[in-house]
Design an enzyme around this catalytic site. Sequence first.
Site, PDB file in Angstrom:
ATOM      1  N   TRP A  32       3.107 123.116  32.027  1.00 27.84           N
ATOM      2  CA  TRP A  32       3.942 121.906  32.117  1.00 27.84           C
ATOM      3  C   TRP A  32       3.178 120.760  32.779  1.00 27.84           C
ATOM      4  O   TRP A  32       3.605 119.605  32.721  1.00 27.84           O
ATOM      5  CB  TRP A  32       5.208 122.202  32.934  1.00 27.84           C
ATOM      6  N   ASP A  33       2.056 121.084  33.403  1.00 24.38           N
ATOM      7  CA  ASP A  33       1.216 120.085  34.065  1.00 24.38           C
ATOM      8  C   ASP A  33       0.995 118.873  33.155  1.00 24.38           C
ATOM      9  O   ASP A  33       1.015 117.730  33.598  1.00 24.38           O
ATOM     10  CB  ASP A  33      -0.171 120.667  34.380  1.00 24.38           C
ATOM     11  N   GLU A  66       7.154 127.791  43.082  1.00 25.02           N
ATOM     12  CA  GLU A  66       6.878 129.196  42.771  1.00 25.02           C
ATOM     13  C   GLU A  66       7.035 130.134  43.960  1.00 25.02           C
ATOM     14  O   GLU A  66       6.740 131.320  43.852  1.00 25.02           O
ATOM     15  CB  GLU A  66       5.481 129.317  42.158  1.00 25.02           C
ATOM     16  N   LYS A  98       6.335 126.030  47.795  1.00 23.32           N
ATOM     17  CA  LYS A  98       4.924 125.840  47.457  1.00 23.32           C
ATOM     18  C   LYS A  98       4.677 124.380  47.063  1.00 23.32           C
ATOM     19  O   LYS A  98       3.605 123.839  47.270  1.00 23.32           O
ATOM     20  CB  LYS A  98       4.597 126.765  46.278  1.00 23.32           C
ATOM     21  N   GLN A  99       5.698 123.750  46.468  1.00 20.08           N
ATOM     22  CA  GLN A  99       5.486 122.427  45.881  1.00 20.08           C
ATOM     23  C   GLN A  99       6.806 121.691  45.701  1.00 20.08           C
ATOM     24  O   GLN A  99       7.876 122.275  45.841  1.00 20.08           O
ATOM     25  CB  GLN A  99       4.806 122.594  44.532  1.00 20.08           C
TER      26      GLN A  99
HETATM   27  C1  BGC Z   1       1.540 125.638  40.218  1.00 19.29           C
HETATM   28  C2  BGC Z   1       2.180 125.381  38.885  1.00 19.29           C
HETATM   29  C3  BGC Z   1       1.134 124.860  37.919  1.00 19.29           C
HETATM   30  C4  BGC Z   1      -0.046 125.812  37.858  1.00 19.29           C
HETATM   31  C5  BGC Z   1      -1.167 125.288  36.985  1.00 19.29           C
HETATM   32  C6  BGC Z   1       0.366 126.577  40.043  1.00 19.29           C
HETATM   33  O1  BGC Z   1      -0.280 126.749  41.257  1.00 19.29           O
HETATM   34  O2  BGC Z   1       2.460 126.210  41.110  1.00 19.29           O
HETATM   35  O3  BGC Z   1       3.212 124.441  39.017  1.00 19.29           O
HETATM   36  O4  BGC Z   1       1.688 124.697  36.662  1.00 19.29           O
HETATM   37  O5  BGC Z   1      -0.558 125.995  39.144  1.00 19.29           O
HETATM   38  O6  BGC Z   1      -1.680 124.102  37.489  1.00 19.29           O
END
Ligand code: BGC
Length: 766
Positions: free
Chosen positions: A352-353, A479, A589-590
């Site tokens: 999804w990035d 996550e 985490k984010q």
């Molecule tokens: C992040 C995800 C991301 C992935 C790839 C992970 O560490 O939590 O949101 O899509 O990295 O960049």
Amino acid sequence: MPRMYRESQFPLDEEHLSRQETLFHNANGYLGVRGTLEEGTCYKSMRGMYINGFHDIVPMKQAEKLCGLVEDKEAMLNAADTQTIMLRVDGELFSLFSGEVEDVERTLDMDEGITERDVTWRSPGGKRIRLVFRRMASFARPHIFVQECEITPLNFSGRLGIESWQKALVNNYADADDPRLGADAVCRLTPAGQAMAGDISLLSAQTLRTGLTVCTAVAHDLIASGAERWTYDEVAHSAVWRAEIPLSEGQTVRLIKYTAMTDSIRSAVPAEDALAELRAVRGRLPELRQAQRDYLARFWDRADLEILGCEADDTAMRFNMYQLLQSAGRDRYGAVAAKGLSGEGYEGHYFWDTEMYMFPFYLLTSPDIARSLLLYRYGILPAARENARRLGHRRGALYPWRTIAGRECSGYFPSGTAQYHISGDIAYAVTQYWLGTGDETFMREYGAEILLETARLWLDTGHWHGGRFMIHDVTGPDEYTCLVNNNYYTNACAQYNLRWAVRTAERLKTWDGYGAWAARLRVTDGELAEMIAAADGMYLPFDEALGINPQDDAFLQKPVWNLAETPRENFPLLLHYHPLHLYRYQVCKQADTVLAYYAFEGIATPEVMRRSYEYYERITTHDSSLSTCIFSIVASRLGMRKKAEHYFGDSLRADLADTHHNTRDGIHTANMGGNYMAAVNGFAGFRLSPDGLSMDPFLPARWSGFRFRFIWQDRRFEFEITSEFCVLTLLQGEPATVRIRGKEHRFRLPGDKVTVPMDGEDEHST
Ligand code: BGC
């Protein structure tokens, strides 16, 4: 000022060199070559040459054979090695790890589109030479990679021996201890042909399971005379070109090595095409270099973002933008991997990035790339439908969490497949594309179908309870909190998706082709009404006591993780704690809920957003590089300028300063897109909405100004922000109305500019 990034190559240790392999990689959206040393290294190195979308299928063992779990995944392959060039001066082999390296510097020139390594070396026997290596992945001819090598003996005359390699059977890099890398280093290529066409060597290899072919054609130009010949090793399926030439003190010898790479995904005759590509460029390096310069001049002319008063930020921003340009696929077979084409982290997968973090950059600077990225998603829509069926859905499309050619490649579903929001994110990018371009043809032919199929997924996933539409057992962006009910971001995303699916279908009703479109996709008014009802009834969690939006139904009931007492070496938490342990705490985490505030403006009141922001700020580790940029944008929008600057500062140099300690595995493309967004959507307050384009800028205290160019609905603009005023100029295109700091301004002709004082008064137009 030239757009340039420069670093010394000292210290010559593994950590620094492997980081530079990433930072100085060369790519053009089709191929990517790590910045490894031509002559090799004594350390472990990811010696990669990649083609966007070129992959094999590899087993992904599931410990327990539960129904529907995927047991194979796609992995981007290291496709060849044509980088290697060994040099001998009077028999002494050049290496940074023998003799003495007097000086060594690496440069990325973002106007020329080349990287350079400039070395002064003293051999163990005392011979001093200067070597300049230049590399280019051609934007104008995406199948072409060129290396130049200039050798100048400084204190002797003698002989130079050259060995230049072309290897067709190469392995991927593996690290069984890091979940972010592949675990097996097996060669997944087999020989598929060898030929010599004059002095061009052609090698082909085929993947084990997908049966895809990659071809490399290699040739050299040597500006000196000497005996030159190729030898082919059948067992290794590799070729070596050798030459032996005289060297005279102070005189530069120049070698040019051309590689053409092709693949059978895009070509029916990849071997012939590789030869044709090579013949087209060979001996024409000046033209190739000029085409590269022209390509980049056009890019910077339409896209540049210049930061005044802080050179370090300016260089870092340009570096980020250049990497995004290098990383994006330009055809429907390749998109933008989480690491671009710079390394094997995340095995070359697209996430999804692309849609949530990079898409705004492409949309505003290269709408054709944005379109192509969505066409890639349209191309894998059948696979997304199939994926939904695998998960038991009777209708709709569930995009795979990570993929290359459409197959779900996440082995650990709680923080992979369960991130259903990816389907809403792709739908979101479709709407942004529509708002940014007004491309009606795209919407009719592709966009509306993506919106419809993703909206259907929400109808099939969610359910009504107590008069509200709920979505259970999904994972939001964060996550560290998995498989939850009513993740705020996901529900908000679904709501937006549903509304836009209906809005778009309704708009298409005036189009002649609507009947056929609706019949093909079996769209009925009843289903559209169902979508509106679900969107209107969507449950968005709100906690009365705290006055914030909980991340999900159970989130606030969990104990808060004690971040203050977590040892520094235990970050990122994902490498030190069992996932279940993390899931039982309030720790993020984010950006998750905060991301919803950025994407779905107006979804909550400023007071709720501010309280929620401060709440999540205390429990977010930013272990993902996708996080601080979003905290920066939302802080900008909520008027928390210091925070906006703080998080931006934290995010901007993620790769240049290796703040996540894994730049060696590849660049963080989403972070780079997020940094652009933090400046444009954050500081400049740029917004696209059905009401049009609006800006509400402020100037970060550490800059004296910034300006950027962008494209909106076929018009080109420049926006400049200083401490006293902001100026928007229409550079090209039809008349338009833009809202700046809350007030509408009309632009009639190219050259029209509007100047608005930063305190909001005494504006004037010219
Ligand atoms: C992040 C995800 C991301 C992935 C790839 C992970 O560490 O939590 O949101 O899509 O990295 O960049």
